[in-house]
Design an enzyme around this catalytic site. Structure first.
Site, PDB file in Angstrom:
ATOM      1  N   ARG A 191       0.851  -1.194   0.000  1.00 44.77           N
ATOM      2  CA  ARG A 191       0.000   0.000   0.000  1.00 44.77           C
ATOM      3  C   ARG A 191       0.889   1.247   0.000  1.00 44.77           C
ATOM      4  NH1 ARG A 191      -3.393  -2.716  -1.572  1.00 44.77           N
ATOM      5  NH2 ARG A 191      -5.450  -3.196  -0.737  1.00 44.77           N
ATOM      6  N   HIS A 233      -1.067   0.161  -9.764  1.00 45.79           N
ATOM      7  CA  HIS A 233      -1.775  -0.781  -8.871  1.00 45.79           C
ATOM      8  C   HIS A 233      -2.343  -1.976  -9.664  1.00 45.79           C
ATOM      9  CE1 HIS A 233      -4.030  -1.158  -4.801  1.00 45.79           C
ATOM     10  NE2 HIS A 233      -3.815  -2.356  -5.333  1.00 45.79           N
TER      11      HIS A 233
END
Ligand code: NDP
Ligand code: OXD
Length: 309
Positions: free
Chosen positions: A224, A272
């Site tokens: 993250r 991502h």
């Protein structure tokens, strides 16, 4: 009982269709269509709009479409008593291992450097490294980190891992807790972050951690954006201690165009995409958990809201 699906990435219809096909007797609503919000107990969610759970006062169980749940656990509108599950799936773990392997091999064989030299018309060989010369350190030996360790070990990498608790695995040397962190870091020539984002791990990829890595170490963050202190990474690369980084995740996604990562020559970015939940692989576990919830059974892959993952 009916279920609301909440995600904002344009994939809502394909998930809705697949879920509806798998469980034809259950009604799946997109949050964008008219539905009885006051009656909804179950939601399947990926990065929801802020404040939306105020509209679902009866929600009792939320399933994440992905492996991470940080976006749910940090939402103050979701009460502590709400059950939360996440995806644990061999396809997701394999995809992640393939992605990280591709990045590591590209680094070892200088493919990123040749790409930039090609567009500049530069013919200039670089020294390459071999698999058996590299020690890869994986932070987070959970569902994804364990699979990555297996794959790298089979190929001949030296693999070490760091987690909350010690692991007994043939594929890697395990380190655990704060006490063993620096020893683990000092050996990690390539560091892969696969930790969940929690209160304990937020900002963990910072100057102090980078300085504990060997000179010229390379950092891969596929966990993250909140794990990383962006300015520290840039500073430590520019000072010459780190050789570079691959980042798949960011504090703000999409990454704002004025962010210095975009133009940094030693930072390789992907949007991502390291590992994306596969509809066919994941729908059966979402449905199974729905029926478990309905029948008062223990849910699979339930998250500890206290632990944060
Ligand atoms: P798991 O929950 O299975 O594993 C988490 C691991 O991190 C465990 O080994 C755990 O230790 C360790 N850990 C947690 N907190 C700490 C801490 N404070 N100190 C040391 N170790 C800690 O997670 P997954 O492997 O399934 O997923 C990891 C993350 O990957 C997800 O949370 C998500 O954010 C990210 N992800 C990113 C994707 C992408 O496309 N970029 C795709 C999918 C996931 P212990 O074993 O002792 O509990
Ligand atoms: C996940 C992700 O957590 O895609 O599954 O990041």
């Amino acid at each position: 009982m009916s279920i609301v699906i909440i995600r904002q990435d344009g994939k809502i219809e394909s998930w809705q269709k697949a879920l509806q096909t798998e469980a034809p007797n259950v009604k799946f609503y997109s949050y964008l269509e008219a539905h009885p919000k006051n009656e909804i107990e179950v939601a399947i969610v990926w990065k929801h709009p802020k404040g939306i759970f105020k509209e679902y006062p009866k929600v009792k169980y939320i399933a994440s479409f992905g492996a991470g749940v940080d976006f749910l656990l940090t939402d103050k509108d979701i009460g502590e008593q709400v059950l939360i599950t996440r995806v644990v799936d061999p396809v997701l773990a394999n995809d992640m291992a393939e992605f990280v392997l591709a990045v590591i091999l590209s680094k070892l064989k200088n493919l990123d450097k040749y790409n930039s030299k090609q567009v500049q018309g530069i013919w200039e060989p670089e020294q390459y490294k071999r698999i058996e010369e590299m020690t890869v350190g994986i932070m987070g030996i959970g569902a994804l980190g364990t699979k990555l360790g297996d794959v790298l070990n089979k190929l001949g990498f030296n693999v070490i891992g760091w987690s909350g608790s010690l692991k007994k695995l043939d594929t890697l040397i395990s380190y655990a807790g704060e006490g063993q962190r620096d020893e683990f870091l000092s050996k990690s020539e390539i560091l892969v972050c696969l930790l969940p984002l929690t209160e304990q791990t937020r900002g963990i990829l910072n100057r102090k951690l980078f300085e504990a890595l060997p000179p010229q170490a390379y950092v891969i963050n596929v966990a993250r954006g909140g794990h990383l202190v962006d300015e520290d990474l840039i500073d430590v690369i520019d000072e010459g201690h780190l050789s570079g980084a691959c980042l798949d995740v960011f504090h703000d996604e999409p990454l704002p165009l004025d962010h210095p990562f975009w133009k940094h020559p030693k930072i390789f970015m992907t949007p991502h995409v390291a590992s994306v939940s596969d509809v066919d692989a994941v729908v059966p576990q979402l449905i199974e958990n729905y029926f478990r919830y309905k029948n008062g059974l223990t849910l699979i892959n339930q998250v500890s809201t206290k632990r944060g993952y």
